[in-house]
Design a protein around this motif. Structure first.
Motif, mmCIF file in Angstrom:
data_model
loop_
_atom_site.group_PDB
_atom_site.id
_atom_site.type_symbol
_atom_site.label_atom_id
_atom_site.label_comp_id
_atom_site.label_asym_id
_atom_site.label_seq_id
_atom_site.Cartn_x
_atom_site.Cartn_y
_atom_site.Cartn_z
ATOM 1 N N PRO A 259 0.831 -1.215 0.000
ATOM 2 C CA PRO A 259 0.000 0.000 0.000
ATOM 3 C C PRO A 259 0.864 1.263 0.000
ATOM 4 C CG PRO A 259 -0.760 -1.548 1.667
ATOM 5 C CD PRO A 259 0.535 -2.092 1.126
ATOM 6 N N GLN A 260 0.498 2.210 -0.868
ATOM 7 C CA GLN A 260 1.163 3.511 -0.957
ATOM 8 C C GLN A 260 0.080 4.545 -1.213
ATOM 9 O OE1 GLN A 260 4.757 3.487 -3.470
ATOM 10 N NE2 GLN A 260 4.730 1.263 -3.322
ATOM 11 N N LYS A 261 -0.611 4.931 -0.121
ATOM 12 C CA LYS A 261 -1.795 5.769 -0.274
ATOM 13 C C LYS A 261 -1.689 7.123 0.426
ATOM 14 C CE LYS A 261 -4.409 2.473 1.294
ATOM 15 N NZ LYS A 261 -5.538 1.687 1.773
ATOM 16 N N TRP A 262 -0.460 7.614 0.616
ATOM 17 C CA TRP A 262 -0.347 8.969 1.142
ATOM 18 C C TRP A 262 -0.967 9.895 0.107
ATOM 19 C CZ3 TRP A 262 3.624 10.822 5.017
ATOM 20 C CH2 TRP A 262 3.944 9.801 5.923
ATOM 21 N N GLY B 163 0.245 11.652 5.360
ATOM 22 C CA GLY B 163 -0.255 10.357 5.787
ATOM 23 C C GLY B 163 -0.709 10.487 7.225
ATOM 24 N N SER B 164 -1.583 9.579 7.659
ATOM 25 C CA SER B 164 -2.086 9.716 9.027
ATOM 26 C C SER B 164 -2.275 8.401 9.767
ATOM 27 C CB SER B 164 -3.406 10.496 9.024
ATOM 28 O OG SER B 164 -4.363 9.811 8.241
ATOM 29 N N SER B 165 -2.116 7.255 9.082
ATOM 30 C CA SER B 165 -2.297 5.983 9.779
ATOM 31 C C SER B 165 -1.558 4.881 9.040
ATOM 32 C CB SER B 165 -3.780 5.625 9.900
ATOM 33 O OG SER B 165 -4.281 5.201 8.648
ATOM 34 N N LEU C 206 13.965 6.496 -0.481
ATOM 35 C CA LEU C 206 13.622 6.858 0.879
ATOM 36 C C LEU C 206 12.149 6.526 1.042
ATOM 37 C CD1 LEU C 206 14.586 8.382 3.508
ATOM 38 C CD2 LEU C 206 13.404 10.362 2.548
ATOM 39 N N ALA C 207 11.804 5.834 2.114
ATOM 40 C CA ALA C 207 10.415 5.434 2.325
ATOM 41 C C ALA C 207 10.016 5.683 3.780
ATOM 42 C CB ALA C 207 10.221 3.964 1.973
ATOM 43 N N MET C 208 8.759 6.036 3.981
ATOM 44 C CA MET C 208 8.216 6.264 5.322
ATOM 45 C C MET C 208 6.847 5.623 5.424
ATOM 46 S SD MET C 208 8.995 10.276 5.868
ATOM 47 C CE MET C 208 10.398 11.003 5.060
ATOM 48 N N ARG C 209 6.545 5.157 6.623
ATOM 49 C CA ARG C 209 5.202 4.644 6.902
ATOM 50 C C ARG C 209 4.971 4.694 8.407
ATOM 51 N NH1 ARG C 209 5.046 -1.958 6.773
ATOM 52 N NH2 ARG C 209 6.720 -2.270 8.268
ATOM 53 N N PHE C 210 3.718 4.645 8.764
ATOM 54 C CA PHE C 210 3.359 4.518 10.171
ATOM 55 C C PHE C 210 3.479 3.053 10.544
ATOM 56 C CE2 PHE C 210 1.331 8.491 9.027
ATOM 57 C CZ PHE C 210 1.664 9.288 10.107
ATOM 58 N N THR C 211 3.921 2.773 11.752
ATOM 59 C CA THR C 211 4.088 1.395 12.172
ATOM 60 C C THR C 211 2.756 0.659 12.093
ATOM 61 O OG1 THR C 211 3.790 2.057 14.480
ATOM 62 C CG2 THR C 211 6.051 1.844 13.700
#
Length: 160
Positions: free
Chosen positions: A13-16, A55-57, A138-143
């Motif tokens: 999933p990449q939904k920012w 992003g938020s979740s 570079l990648a970011m996500r919420f745990t």
């Protein structure tokens, strides 16, 4: 692009989402000049306005940036909105995972730079990198399991 063949997070999933300040892109144009473009407001856009990606979740998955070729390995991420958001959004946010070239970065190495809006997440290339001349990600996500929380809004990404 989530579907790019080279994206190492492809299939995840990449939904920012894109975010834009409610004041719009004409906010920096003086009001007395805006009246001349009432019939054609798109001609009154200004490139310097608040916008970014958010992003938020955990459900939002990853935000992935294909970085340009770098000489030093410096990576800085800036947040929106406010002048003092780096610490809360990036440096002390243990719900946000940040990876470079597939390896999770240690937030003890993060600091504010060049101001309190931005976090320097890398000062130089990490030791695990064998090819520093190609593109890295570079990648970011919420745990996983992170419920809807305060938004992380990225306004700028700086590399060197």
């Amino acid at each position: 692009d989530p579907d790019d063949d080279l994206n190492p997070y492809r299939g995840q999933p990449q939904k920012w989402t894109k975010w834009r300040d409610a004041r719009g892109s004409s906010d920096k144009i003086p009001k007395f000049e805006r009246v001349f473009y009432r019939a054609e407001p798109d001609k009154c856009d200004h490139l310097d306005h608040c916008a970014g990606i958010e992003g938020s979740s955990a459900e939002d998955g990853w935000i992935v940036f294909k970085l340009p070729v770098m000489d030093v390995g410096l990576v800085v991420v800036c947040g929106c909105c406010g002048k003092d958001v780096a610490e809360l959004m990036f440096i002390n946010n243990d719900k946000l995972e940040i990876e470079f070239d597939g390896v999770r970065l240690d937030r003890k190495d993060f600091d504010m730079f060049p101001n309190r809006k931005c976090a320097r997440i890398m000062k130089q290339f990490p030791k695990h990198m064998t090819d520093q001349r190609g593109h890295a990600y570079l990648a970011m996500r919420f745990t996983p399991g992170t419920p809807q929380q305060a938004k992380v809004r990225i306004s700028h990404l700086i590399t060197l």
